[in-house]
Enzyme design. Structure first.
Site, mmCIF file in Angstrom:
data_model
loop_
_atom_site.group_PDB
_atom_site.id
_atom_site.type_symbol
_atom_site.label_atom_id
_atom_site.label_comp_id
_atom_site.label_asym_id
_atom_site.label_seq_id
_atom_site.Cartn_x
_atom_site.Cartn_y
_atom_site.Cartn_z
ATOM 1 N N ASP A 48 3.976 15.110 6.082
ATOM 2 C CA ASP A 48 5.033 15.559 6.998
ATOM 3 C C ASP A 48 6.329 15.645 6.204
ATOM 4 O O ASP A 48 6.444 15.100 5.105
ATOM 5 C CB ASP A 48 5.191 14.555 8.155
ATOM 6 C CG ASP A 48 6.293 14.980 9.122
ATOM 7 O OD1 ASP A 48 6.274 16.133 9.571
ATOM 8 O OD2 ASP A 48 7.203 14.176 9.405
ATOM 9 N N SER A 49 7.323 16.303 6.788
ATOM 10 C CA SER A 49 8.630 16.382 6.144
ATOM 11 C C SER A 49 9.296 15.006 6.077
ATOM 12 O O SER A 49 10.241 14.820 5.325
ATOM 13 C CB SER A 49 9.519 17.348 6.928
ATOM 14 O OG SER A 49 9.583 16.943 8.281
ATOM 15 N N TYR A 61 12.758 19.960 7.291
ATOM 16 C CA TYR A 61 12.202 21.268 6.942
ATOM 17 C C TYR A 61 12.604 22.315 7.996
ATOM 18 O O TYR A 61 12.636 23.498 7.727
ATOM 19 C CB TYR A 61 10.674 21.209 6.904
ATOM 20 C CG TYR A 61 10.045 20.517 5.701
ATOM 21 C CD1 TYR A 61 10.793 19.760 4.805
ATOM 22 C CD2 TYR A 61 8.676 20.639 5.471
ATOM 23 C CE1 TYR A 61 10.193 19.138 3.724
ATOM 24 C CE2 TYR A 61 8.064 20.023 4.389
ATOM 25 C CZ TYR A 61 8.824 19.270 3.515
ATOM 26 O OH TYR A 61 8.219 18.657 2.448
ATOM 27 N N GLY A 62 12.884 21.817 9.190
ATOM 28 C CA GLY A 62 13.090 22.718 10.334
ATOM 29 C C GLY A 62 14.291 23.626 10.234
ATOM 30 O O GLY A 62 14.428 24.578 10.997
ATOM 31 N N CYS A 116 3.367 18.173 10.170
ATOM 32 C CA CYS A 116 4.649 18.833 10.429
ATOM 33 C C CYS A 116 4.424 20.213 11.064
ATOM 34 O O CYS A 116 3.749 21.071 10.484
ATOM 35 C CB CYS A 116 5.383 18.982 9.098
ATOM 36 S SG CYS A 116 6.980 19.761 9.227
ATOM 37 N N ASN A 117 5.010 20.414 12.235
ATOM 38 C CA ASN A 117 4.876 21.714 12.911
ATOM 39 C C ASN A 117 5.525 22.832 12.101
ATOM 40 O O ASN A 117 5.012 23.945 12.019
ATOM 41 C CB ASN A 117 5.544 21.668 14.279
ATOM 42 C CG ASN A 117 4.760 20.866 15.286
ATOM 43 O OD1 ASN A 117 4.144 21.415 16.185
ATOM 44 N ND2 ASN A 117 4.770 19.551 15.153
ATOM 45 N N THR A 118 6.672 22.522 11.500
ATOM 46 C CA THR A 118 7.396 23.532 10.730
ATOM 47 C C THR A 118 6.557 23.989 9.535
ATOM 48 O O THR A 118 6.414 25.193 9.273
ATOM 49 C CB THR A 118 8.738 22.935 10.242
ATOM 50 O OG1 THR A 118 9.466 22.467 11.380
ATOM 51 C CG2 THR A 118 9.552 23.958 9.494
ATOM 52 N N CYS A 126 6.821 19.773 17.888
ATOM 53 C CA CYS A 126 7.531 19.102 16.802
ATOM 54 C C CYS A 126 7.088 17.646 16.802
ATOM 55 O O CYS A 126 6.889 17.047 17.862
ATOM 56 C CB CYS A 126 9.039 19.205 17.025
ATOM 57 S SG CYS A 126 10.000 18.262 15.823
ATOM 58 N N THR A 127 6.956 17.102 15.593
ATOM 59 C CA THR A 127 6.459 15.724 15.451
ATOM 60 C C THR A 127 7.257 14.713 16.274
ATOM 61 O O THR A 127 6.709 13.730 16.745
ATOM 62 C CB THR A 127 6.567 15.290 13.975
ATOM 63 O OG1 THR A 127 7.860 15.652 13.483
ATOM 64 C CG2 THR A 127 5.488 15.929 13.140
ATOM 65 N N HIS A 128 8.567 14.960 16.418
ATOM 66 C CA HIS A 128 9.436 13.968 17.057
ATOM 67 C C HIS A 128 9.399 13.999 18.589
ATOM 68 O O HIS A 128 9.786 13.038 19.233
ATOM 69 C CB HIS A 128 10.887 14.186 16.624
ATOM 70 C CG HIS A 128 11.165 13.837 15.198
ATOM 71 N ND1 HIS A 128 10.474 14.388 14.152
ATOM 72 C CD2 HIS A 128 12.067 12.985 14.655
ATOM 73 C CE1 HIS A 128 10.949 13.896 13.013
ATOM 74 N NE2 HIS A 128 11.917 13.040 13.287
ATOM 75 N N GLU A 152 15.710 10.207 15.798
ATOM 76 C CA GLU A 152 15.892 9.353 14.617
ATOM 77 C C GLU A 152 16.992 8.318 14.847
ATOM 78 O O GLU A 152 17.017 7.276 14.208
ATOM 79 C CB GLU A 152 16.141 10.213 13.379
ATOM 80 C CG GLU A 152 14.921 11.092 13.124
ATOM 81 C CD GLU A 152 14.730 11.526 11.692
ATOM 82 O OE1 GLU A 152 15.630 11.345 10.876
ATOM 83 O OE2 GLU A 152 13.645 12.077 11.421
HETATM 84 N N1 DGL Z 1 8.387 17.376 11.127
HETATM 85 C C1 DGL Z 1 9.187 18.475 11.633
HETATM 86 C C2 DGL Z 1 8.364 19.307 12.613
HETATM 87 O O1 DGL Z 1 7.395 18.846 13.197
HETATM 88 C C3 DGL Z 1 10.487 18.003 12.276
HETATM 89 C C4 DGL Z 1 11.498 17.446 11.304
HETATM 90 C C5 DGL Z 1 11.993 18.485 10.313
HETATM 91 O O2 DGL Z 1 12.747 19.401 10.687
HETATM 92 O O3 DGL Z 1 11.598 18.388 9.152
HETATM 93 O O4 DGL Z 1 8.659 20.450 12.806
#
Ligand code: DGL
Length: 268
Positions: free
Chosen positions: A12-13, A44-45, A75-77, A186-188, A154
């Site tokens: 993940d990012s 990463y987003g 990571c979705n991004t 998104c992971t969060h 976060e």
């Molecule tokens: N892990 C990223 C996602 O799921 C979110 C955090 C980021 O922007 O890196 O898209």
């Protein structure tokens, strides 16, 4: 080496991918996991496709050092922009979070109106729209990026007035579209689920890509006959590319349990 004994690699990012690790631990309790969180280069987003693909290639290369039997892009991004390139370059099975989330939403929706929320990069990629439409072209997809959700999570602001106001601002347009299903892309976002549910109301089902992805990982392992023996005690290792302080501090909220040792990797 017996491939059933090899670990699953997850990257993940940063910290958010622990929501996917949590789902894998629940669904596949005998599997060992190596987690790589690119905390030095998060988020990463907000980045371009080229940068996201480059980072993702490097992350896979890191995980391959551990002889992983498959790789999960938590990571979705990164899943949105890098999955096709990663599959072209590497032989190891690679599972992203987009298709599992899209498939769950397609199964869930009754009125064929689905919302997707994610980072700017995920929404810009159109990956969820494409995956949903490939499964059912009759479904209408409405998307919304929610860039403030990641820093809110976060910061640990999961409920309360500020989070609810931000959620209202982002989600109003989706409410107006009368969606009955919303993908938390998104992971969060699973950590904000109760705030999002308050805003969307009981008529909108929330789809958590993390849980769906864990099901897909099981399917891939069963298909490849590499699923781990249920009597084995798993081993979990966590690597990050920056100081592990923040990861240690809030990681347990994402993972739902204490993390243990977090190792730092240099050179990223
Ligand atoms: N892990 C990223 C996602 O799921 C979110 C955090 C980021 O922007 O890196 O898209």
């Amino acid at each position: 080496m017996n491939s059933a004994r090899q670990p699953i690699g997850v990257f993940d990012s940063g910290i958010g991918g622990l929501t996917v690790v949590k789902a894998i631990m629940e669904n596949l309790p005998s599997e060992s996991i190596v987690y790589f969180g690119d905390t030095a280069r998060v988020p990463y987003g907000t980045k371009s496709k080229m940068t996201i693909v480059k980072f993702s290639l490097e992350n896979v290369e890191f995980l391959l050092r551990f002889g992983v039997k498959c790789i999960v892009i938590a990571c979705n991004t990164s899943s949105s922009w890098a999955l096709p390139t990663l599959r072209k370059y590497f032989k190891v099975p690679i599972i992203g979070v987009i298709r599992p989330g899209a498939a769950a939403a397609v199964r869930q929706t009754k009125n064929k109106r689905v919302g997707v929320i994610g980072t700017n990069a995920t929404i810009k990629s159109g990956a969820y729209d494409a995956a949903i439409q490939q499964l059912d072209p009759a479904i209408k997809v409405f998307t919304q990026s929610c860039p403030l959700f990641v820093p809110l999570v976060e910061e640990g602001w999961l409920g309360g007035d500020i989070s609810r106001h931000v959620a209202q601002r982002y989600l109003q347009p989706l409410l107006r579209q009368r969606i009955d299903t919303l993908i938390l892309g998104c992971t969060h976002y699973p950590l904000l689920a109760s705030t999002i549910r308050q805003v969307m109301g009981p008529g909108v089902a929330l789809v958590d890509s993390a849980r769906q992805t864990a099901h897909e990982v099981r399917g891939v392992l069963v298909g490849a006959d590499t699923i781990s023996d249920s009597r084995r005690k798993p081993r979990y290792r966590f690597f990050v590319t920056d100081e592990p302080t923040q990861f240690n501090r809030i990681g347990h909220q994402f993972l739902g349990q204490a993390i243990g040792t977090v190792e730092r990797v240099n050179g990223y």
